[in-house]
Design a protein around this motif. Sequence first.
Motif, PDB file in Angstrom:
ATOM      1  N   GLN A 170      -2.075   8.218  -7.763  1.00 42.57           N
ATOM      2  CA  GLN A 170      -0.745   8.497  -7.234  1.00 42.57           C
ATOM      3  C   GLN A 170      -0.810   9.499  -6.067  1.00 42.57           C
ATOM      4  OE1 GLN A 170       2.167   7.280  -7.300  1.00 42.57           O
ATOM      5  NE2 GLN A 170       3.290   8.985  -6.316  1.00 42.57           N
ATOM      6  N   THR A 171      -1.767  10.405  -6.102  1.00 41.93           N
ATOM      7  CA  THR A 171      -1.923  11.358  -5.006  1.00 41.93           C
ATOM      8  C   THR A 171      -2.228  10.616  -3.706  1.00 41.93           C
ATOM      9  OG1 THR A 171      -2.595  13.159  -6.450  1.00 41.93           O
ATOM     10  CG2 THR A 171      -3.300  13.310  -4.161  1.00 41.93           C
ATOM     11  N   ALA A 172      -3.151   9.661  -3.785  1.00 43.87           N
ATOM     12  CA  ALA A 172      -3.489   8.873  -2.593  1.00 43.87           C
ATOM     13  C   ALA A 172      -2.260   8.073  -2.137  1.00 43.87           C
ATOM     14  CB  ALA A 172      -4.649   7.936  -2.892  1.00 43.87           C
ATOM     15  N   ARG A 173      -1.514   7.525  -3.092  1.00 38.78           N
ATOM     16  CA  ARG A 173      -0.338   6.718  -2.777  1.00 38.78           C
ATOM     17  C   ARG A 173       0.727   7.580  -2.091  1.00 38.78           C
ATOM     18  NH1 ARG A 173       3.429   4.160  -1.751  1.00 38.78           N
ATOM     19  NH2 ARG A 173       4.151   2.135  -2.434  1.00 38.78           N
ATOM     20  N   PHE A 174       0.952   8.757  -2.644  1.00 36.18           N
ATOM     21  CA  PHE A 174       1.988   9.648  -2.125  1.00 36.18           C
ATOM     22  C   PHE A 174       1.658  10.112  -0.703  1.00 36.18           C
ATOM     23  CE2 PHE A 174       3.777  13.997  -1.725  1.00 36.18           C
ATOM     24  CZ  PHE A 174       5.117  13.688  -1.830  1.00 36.18           C
ATOM     25  N   ALA A 196       3.549  -2.946  -0.094  1.00 35.49           N
ATOM     26  CA  ALA A 196       2.256  -3.602  -0.317  1.00 35.49           C
ATOM     27  C   ALA A 196       1.224  -3.077   0.678  1.00 35.49           C
ATOM     28  CB  ALA A 196       2.420  -5.110  -0.172  1.00 35.49           C
ATOM     29  N   ARG A 197       1.667  -2.901   1.919  1.00 32.36           N
ATOM     30  CA  ARG A 197       0.781  -2.395   2.964  1.00 32.36           C
ATOM     31  C   ARG A 197       0.306  -0.971   2.630  1.00 32.36           C
ATOM     32  NH1 ARG A 197       3.739  -3.024   8.409  1.00 32.36           N
ATOM     33  NH2 ARG A 197       3.226  -5.237   8.194  1.00 32.36           N
ATOM     34  N   ILE A 198       1.257  -0.150   2.173  1.00 31.29           N
ATOM     35  CA  ILE A 198       0.899   1.231   1.824  1.00 31.29           C
ATOM     36  C   ILE A 198      -0.053   1.250   0.624  1.00 31.29           C
ATOM     37  CG2 ILE A 198       1.822   3.448   0.976  1.00 31.29           C
ATOM     38  CD1 ILE A 198       4.325   2.871   2.685  1.00 31.29           C
ATOM     39  N   ASP A 199       0.176   0.351  -0.341  1.00 27.77           N
ATOM     40  CA  ASP A 199      -0.717   0.275  -1.499  1.00 27.77           C
ATOM     41  C   ASP A 199      -2.155  -0.022  -1.081  1.00 27.77           C
ATOM     42  OD1 ASP A 199       1.052   0.937  -3.458  1.00 27.77           O
ATOM     43  OD2 ASP A 199       1.700  -1.131  -3.827  1.00 27.77           O
ATOM     44  N   LEU A 200      -2.289  -0.985  -0.178  1.00 30.40           N
ATOM     45  CA  LEU A 200      -3.627  -1.340   0.299  1.00 30.40           C
ATOM     46  C   LEU A 200      -4.307  -0.143   0.965  1.00 30.40           C
ATOM     47  CD1 LEU A 200      -3.371  -4.908   1.872  1.00 30.40           C
ATOM     48  CD2 LEU A 200      -4.965  -4.144   0.102  1.00 30.40           C
ATOM     49  N   LEU A 201      -3.558   0.496   1.837  1.00 33.04           N
ATOM     50  CA  LEU A 201      -4.109   1.662   2.544  1.00 33.04           C
ATOM     51  C   LEU A 201      -4.468   2.770   1.552  1.00 33.04           C
ATOM     52  CD1 LEU A 201      -1.524   1.830   5.484  1.00 33.04           C
ATOM     53  CD2 LEU A 201      -3.971   1.346   5.749  1.00 33.04           C
ATOM     54  N   ALA A 202      -3.599   2.958   0.543  1.00 33.57           N
ATOM     55  CA  ALA A 202      -3.821   4.026  -0.425  1.00 33.57           C
ATOM     56  C   ALA A 202      -5.086   3.767  -1.248  1.00 33.57           C
ATOM     57  CB  ALA A 202      -2.608   4.168  -1.337  1.00 33.57           C
ATOM     58  N   ASN A 203      -5.287   2.494  -1.598  1.00 34.83           N
ATOM     59  CA  ASN A 203      -6.517   2.150  -2.336  1.00 34.83           C
ATOM     60  C   ASN A 203      -7.753   2.527  -1.548  1.00 34.83           C
ATOM     61  OD1 ASN A 203      -5.423   1.158  -4.635  1.00 34.83           O
ATOM     62  ND2 ASN A 203      -5.276  -0.956  -3.884  1.00 34.83           N
ATOM     63  N   ARG A 204      -7.693   2.187  -0.279  1.00 31.08           N
ATOM     64  CA  ARG A 204      -8.824   2.471   0.583  1.00 31.08           C
ATOM     65  C   ARG A 204      -9.045   3.987   0.735  1.00 31.08           C
ATOM     66  NH1 ARG A 204     -11.245  -0.428   5.619  1.00 31.08           N
ATOM     67  NH2 ARG A 204     -12.442   1.346   6.411  1.00 31.08           N
ATOM     68  N   PHE A 205      -7.928   4.698   0.886  1.00 27.57           N
ATOM     69  CA  PHE A 205      -7.970   6.165   1.031  1.00 27.57           C
ATOM     70  C   PHE A 205      -8.616   6.780  -0.213  1.00 27.57           C
ATOM     71  CE2 PHE A 205      -5.143  10.199   1.375  1.00 27.57           C
ATOM     72  CZ  PHE A 205      -6.021  10.818   2.255  1.00 27.57           C
ATOM     73  N   TYR A 206      -8.215   6.255  -1.384  1.00 24.89           N
ATOM     74  CA  TYR A 206      -8.719   6.774  -2.650  1.00 24.89           C
ATOM     75  C   TYR A 206     -10.222   6.488  -2.782  1.00 24.89           C
ATOM     76  CZ  TYR A 206      -8.852   7.643  -7.707  1.00 24.89           C
ATOM     77  OH  TYR A 206      -9.135   8.145  -8.954  1.00 24.89           O
TER      78      TYR A 206
END
Lengths: 411, 479
Positions: B248-252, B273-283
């Motif tokens: 959730q930290t990466a998502r936020f 959906a776009r933010i989720d993808l980016l957040a996964n990558r960030f994490y």
Amino acid sequence: MRRRNFLKQSALTTAGTMLIPHFLKAFELNQLGAVPVSSKKLVIIQLSGGNDGLNTVVPFRNDIYYRERPTLAIAREKVLAVNDEIGLNPALESLKSLYDDGLVTIINNVGYPNPDRSHFRSMDIWQTASDAGQYWQTGWIGRYLDANCAGSTSCQPHRAIEVDDTLSLALKGANVNGLAVLNPRKLVDQTRTAMTTELASVKPTQLPNDNVGYLYKTLAETVSSADYVYTKSKQSATRAIHATKGSYPASELGNRLKTVSELIQSGVSTSVYYVSIAGFDTHINQPGQQERLLRQYADAVKAFMDDMKATDRQNDVLLMTFSEFGRRVKQNASNGTDHGTANNVFLIGGGLPTGGPNRVFNEAPNLTNLDEGDLKYTVDFRNIYATLLRNWLKTDDVAILGRQFEPLSIV
Amino acid sequence: MKITKQQSIQHLFWRAGFGATPALIQRERHRPIKKIVRDLLHDKNPFLPLTAGENKPFADRKALRSMVRDGMMNRTLLKEKIRQDTEHIRDLNVRWVETMASGRDVLREKMALFWHGHFACRVRNPDAIQQYLNTIRQHALGKFSDLLMAVSKEPAMLQFLNNQQNRKNAPNENFAREVMELFTLGRDNYTENDIKDAARAFTGWGFDAEGGFLFRKNQHDDGPKTIFGQTGNFSGEDVIRLLLEKKQTARFVTGKIYRFLVDDQTADANTNARIDLLANRFYTSGYDIADLLESILTADWFYNPAHIGTRIKSPVELLAGMQHMLNITFEQKQSILFIQRTLGQVLLYPPSVAGWPGGRNWIDSSSLLFRMQLPNVLLQAGQVSVRQKEDGDVNTEGLVRRGNGTLNATVSWTPFEEAFAKVSTDKLPDVLAEYLLQQPLGQTQRTLVMQHTRPDSTHSEQIRSLTAAIMSLPEYQLC
């Protein structure tokens, strides 16, 4: 069909306005600025910097007060007593005369839970009416404007005017902001450059929720509000009967309240006026500075109320004064006071019930029961806002404040 | 609608920086976007801390007051010290704006501006503020995990969120709450009990007189705590680790960066959906900020016309953008503060720990009129007629001392004009608008802008007056 066309056509086909639904009629009139929702006016005076409430409304029978403030306390014999316990700072002589006329209500110990002692934070809390732990982006007057223009296609910034060059958070809404006007003439001059006027009439082709559309809409509203306010005030200036009667002190607050009076006399459909005066952050050498400011405040308010009385409006205009916090009970080492918590609020005019215990609404501060040296609040400021919104401006206080605050039995 | 390479580059430099000069656009227009983004992420200039004032002992206001009480310092000296402190912060503010406008390492400065709003902090101690500012600038493009830990241990933050008062026997929850609500997880992703026990884990975190982080062991509660369902004798560092372990930290944080760089208005399923993808990558990347930015700034959707010219510039973006474009220098530093204050964003003085609300909150009647007058004032020596509100704090009154009336600025027009030397008079409005606006110049606006030039004026005069007119349009408020 556009709403206005619909109205016109139905008016024609029914040969009268009888069959137009009542709410639509009222709505249309409001849009034209012809009929304000209420003829009542609310004038808010903000004392910025944290006014020392204990030296404003002085608990002159309280030994703790004199013990904690050996050089700052106001001598008993100088206090302008309003009852057996408390009285006004001698610099508030003009306010005392309004009090004696039954025009002033004093509310003690006003604050909120978990008080914040930072100026900017506490001011935001007062201006947004949030809890101490919430960070809201709209002000309570801004949300009042929002509520007024819900469902309307054109909102009117001038329904709430701040007499200043820049706009406070208090007047920022989600859909509409109040109007900052220090001087109607100056504002209209700013909007009457060829460029601004022409741009304001541009009908953006973009969607209304697009930011380009938003900027053009704001510009158009600004230009039309500025024009409306200026035209109104100019008309009334030429009709001498509506000119202000009073003579105002030459202070900045005096000038600003004079502007408020002129705007009220001109008949603009503004319900809320917002004015502030700064300099109350008295950490060092408090007495001279606070007295000077309090005198300015009281003299300006007296001139304003006299003006309202002379034009028979003193029952339609209610003035509220607040500060973001009061100050520490104990004075500091620099002959001043540090940031504190609960404070007093004044309500003036508005035909509030005169005489009796209502003039001092509640008990004086309890100096024996402190929270780390600071006063504990007993009245949440949002109960006062709820009172003003529901009982004075006749609007939906719960929608504006986000939850129910029981109105006080004042207005 | 297809956008031109010039529009793409301008879009990139407005979002990843503070706009681009015609010279820069002409230099970059033949290079692939990927390479330009790489250069933005790895500027050849070394990181330089910003400094102002001289290094003085790290005394706080309370210490100074007690010095006065003990006769070690008199009131005149104290007043002088407060004045110097305010000036120090003012100088720092000005240097930062000038750095943004300089065009050097712009993505770092742009992200530092983002982090300043994210980790919003405001204290009076100039040395603490300077150190905090350089920490967010230094880590702006690094790992979010390092940034979070470093900011959490900054004296400015510890003081601002009362962790200096967070002790074993009297926990103060301020920092624990904000670190979850505003810095990492966002609301509704933790319980009151998580906050209570996290606050206990942060007990003992403080700072010393030299401005260094100080762990006061005897004030630390080393008992067992339960946070996010895990129990242990957690320390403050452990809480930061637990926060970073939560996706959730990466998502936020990704969502917030997306809204800052791409689009702050749409919140549909596509965007999520776009933010989720980016957040996964960030994490997965271990919170690599540069990697996240590269994904965003090189994505096809980033250059979608729907995202171009749709953000309202913040006051600082507007100011630094104009300064950069026209190489504006102010005669008095106060002018830079004056503009920020009139428009509602003073760097190093955020309104609260939640930062600036941004977006449409920047715009009201008075701020819009001032924005539209500003180019005329700066470029053509017009008069300012805005009086400023005092904020009531006796300590910040000196921040924008007088200087009201005129904002004396010097523009070095030559490099700007050179770029348009060969453009014929009839094409000037359109060509200038292409470089200055991220929105098309409408017919009405074009006619209006044209009224600002006289046919008998020189080419150079025409460029100047047209530029001032175009910058006065509502469209110029967008990037």
